[in-house]
Design an enzyme around this catalytic site. Structure first.
Site, PDB file in Angstrom:
ATOM      1  CE  LYS A  22      -1.673   1.684   4.109  1.00  0.00           C
ATOM      2  NZ  LYS A  22      -1.402   2.948   4.346  1.00  0.00           N
ATOM      3  CG  ASN A  23       2.355   2.852   3.471  1.00  0.00           C
ATOM      4  OD1 ASN A  23       1.168   2.846   3.420  1.00  0.00           O
ATOM      5  ND2 ASN A  23       2.759   2.551   4.634  1.00  0.00           N
ATOM      6  NE  ARG A  92      -1.279  12.117   7.978  1.00  0.00           N
ATOM      7  CZ  ARG A  92      -1.095  13.444   7.692  1.00  0.00           C
ATOM      8  NH1 ARG A  92      -2.033  14.181   8.579  1.00  0.00           N
ATOM      9  NH2 ARG A  92      -0.191  13.834   7.625  1.00  0.00           N
ATOM     10  CB  CYS A 116      -4.667  10.771  11.889  1.00  0.00           C
ATOM     11  SG  CYS A 116      -3.344   9.827  12.016  1.00  0.00           S
ATOM     12  NE  ARG A 121       0.515  10.602  10.011  1.00  0.00           N
ATOM     13  CZ  ARG A 121       0.313   9.397   9.269  1.00  0.00           C
ATOM     14  NH1 ARG A 121      -0.874   8.609   9.745  1.00  0.00           N
ATOM     15  NH2 ARG A 121       1.054   8.885   8.556  1.00  0.00           N
ATOM     16  CE  LYS A 161      10.217  13.931  13.298  1.00  0.00           C
ATOM     17  NZ  LYS A 161       9.203  14.464  13.996  1.00  0.00           N
ATOM     18  CB  SER A 163       9.568  13.440   6.440  1.00  0.00           C
ATOM     19  OG  SER A 163       8.205  13.301   5.799  1.00  0.00           O
ATOM     20  CB  VAL A 164       8.069   8.136   4.946  1.00  0.00           C
ATOM     21  CG1 VAL A 164       7.597   7.211   3.606  1.00  0.00           C
ATOM     22  CG2 VAL A 164       8.820   7.342   5.785  1.00  0.00           C
ATOM     23  CG  ASP A 305       3.224   1.827   9.556  1.00  0.00           C
ATOM     24  OD1 ASP A 305       2.864   2.861  10.281  1.00  0.00           O
ATOM     25  OD2 ASP A 305       3.424   2.004   8.096  1.00  0.00           O
ATOM     26  CB  ILE A 327       7.963   7.371  14.055  1.00  0.00           C
ATOM     27  CG1 ILE A 327       8.987   6.400  13.891  1.00  0.00           C
ATOM     28  CG2 ILE A 327       7.392   7.927  13.069  1.00  0.00           C
ATOM     29  CD1 ILE A 327      10.165   6.993  13.297  1.00  0.00           C
ATOM     30  NE  ARG A 397      -6.710   4.363   5.978  1.00  0.00           N
ATOM     31  CZ  ARG A 397      -5.882   4.699   6.565  1.00  0.00           C
ATOM     32  NH1 ARG A 397      -6.129   4.838   8.061  1.00  0.00           N
ATOM     33  NH2 ARG A 397      -4.617   5.035   6.377  1.00  0.00           N
TER      34      ARG A 397
END
Ligand code: UD1
Length: 417
Positions: A22-23, A92, A116, A121, A161, A163-164, A305, A327, A397
């Site tokens: 998914k990501n 998001r 969230c 976030r 920082k 951040s993905v 996750d 995180i 999701r």
């Protein structure tokens, strides 16, 4: 509202095919905005977030054909630059269309995603970095209104920082920024590498020049591409934990084991027997689960996750364990529900003390976010008796056919309408 009913304590046994990530799919789908040519994507997971991203792309004017094994995207007529609140609020990752829209059209109006259940976030890092490429921003009625009338221009960007999402937005935007961009202190999650590979398959000029540093030379147009998305490493980790927790015997396949080395090493330390083959991992859970201290961190550290799922496993350990969530600031919502099932988890700030030797009792439970939901299923899988998990839309999701996959390996689980 749909619920899941689980009758626990069954040892899981069999094989599970891991779906596409998914990501990885979400930023790849967003990046297709750059293209005017056809794109063929394979191995996208059948989960709600992907459906939402496809609807978002369609709302921007993309033509999308869903075939059995692939999705064909044609953005040649796509002209709209407005991503609505109704779509971004449910997912998001909608903010990932900001970079590509700005890069292609020089403007975008994208709903700000807001917080969230796992934290506030913010998107400040995305916006500051895009400003360095020449974009201007203002906020109005919950929307980010962005413009770059002269187009984006290459720059040197150091992320303050890791951040993905910000790394992904900037990689995509930089592909069309004039000249050279360097991005340093990048996230190096495997999903980022997958995005880079996809963009390269369209002809983008991207190169890793150091461990967390990318050099991108802007181009003006991209070519047609066929690409298969990587496996979902979080889904893989979740099923490995399911096996460890039920003293099961499971093979997960359709994966690249070296990508989940951190998880495999930890599961071995806690006592599971694991054999690694080319595209497969075989795990046999042990009766004795050894305590472990875990701290979430950007890749290659332990993934946030998988923190909720690991917490359930550590409730079964021989001694007290410590989990540090480094995180997200509010990612222990599952602990209260697990305590209702008999766990003894104490939270102090970003630390969780997880007492071991717990026999989970079945209960009616409430899911609060995607990974919290799956942790409740794991606890229910080892609780003797009937548990009900409410609000499973969170689960849908991100986990493809979870009840079917678990049923196939012997779990007693079904969806109730
Ligand atoms: C992505 C993943 C999510 C995963 C997370 C961390 C997707 C769709 N989601 O989320 O599943 O849990 O990476 O691995 O891939 N931050 C800021 N300002 C910003 C951006 C982030 O302060 O502009 C903070 C966040 O609040 C968080 C940390 O940085 O504390 C890391 O967040 P980030 O890596 O950006 O996570 P996401 O990309 O949202």
């Amino acid at each position: 509202m749909q619920k899941l009913e689980v009758f626990g304590a069954k040892k899981l046994r069999g094989q599970i095919k891991i779906s596409g990530s998914k990501n990885a799919s979400l930023p790849i789908l967003a990046s297709t905005i750059l293209s005017n040519k056809k794109i063929f994507l394979y191995n996208l997971p059948k989960v709600k977030d992907i459906e939402t991203m496809l609807i978002l792309l369609e709302s921007l004017g993309s033509k999308i054909k869903k075939k059995k094994d692939k999705i064909i995207i044609d953005n040649s007529k796509q002209k709209k630059t407005f991503a609505s609140y109704s779509l971004v609020k449910t997912m998001r990752a909608g903010i990932l269309v900001l970079g590509p829209l700005l890069a292609k059209f020089g403007k975008a109006k994208v709903s700000s995603p807001g917080g969230c259940s796992i934290g506030v976030r913010p998107i400040d890092i995305h916006l500051k970095a895009l400003s360095k490429l020449g974009a201007k921003f203002k906020m109005s009625e919950g929307y980010v209104i962005a413009s770059a009338p002269k187009g984006l221009k290459g720059s040197k960007i150091h992320f303050p920082k890791i951040s993905v999402g910000a790394t992904e937005n900037l990689i995509i935007a930089s592909c069309f920024a004039k000249g050279t961009t360097t991005l340093s202190n990048c996230a190096i999650e495997p999903e980022i590498e997958d995005l880079v590979k996809f963009l390269k398959s369209m002809g983008c000029n991207i190169k890793w020049i150091a461990k967390r540093k990318l050099k991108i030379i802007g181009i003006k147009d991209v070519k047609e591409s066929k690409y298969s998305v990587m496996f979902d490493r979080i889904e893989a980790g979740t099923y490995l934990i399911a096996a460890a927790i039920t003293q099961g015997n499971i093979k997960i396949y359709n994966i690249v084991p070296k990508i989940i080395k951190t998880e495999i090493d930890i599961l071995r330390k806690i006592g599971a027997t694991i054999k690694v083959k080319k595209n497969l991992v075989h795990i046999i859970g042990s009766k004795k689960i050894i305590k472990a201290n875990i701290k979430t961190a950007p890749y290659p550290g332990f993934p946030t996750d998988l923190q909720a799922q690991m917490m359930v496993l550590l409730c079964k350990a021989n001694k007290k364990s410590l989990i540090i969530e480094d995180i997200f600031e509010n990612r222990f919502m599952h602990a209260a529900e697990l305590n209702r099932m008999g766990a003894k988890i104490f939270i102090k700030g970003n630390k969780a003390i997880v007492n071991g030797n717990i026999d989970f009792a079945p209960a009616e439970l409430m899911a609060t976010d995607l990974r919290a939901s799956v942790s409740l299923i794991l606890a229910a899988l080892c609780a003797k008796g009937r548990s009900i998990i409410n609000r499973i839309y969170h689960l849908d999701r991100g986990y493809e056919s979870i009840e079917k996959k678990l049923e196939k390996v012997g779990a007693k689980i079904r969806r109730l309408n």
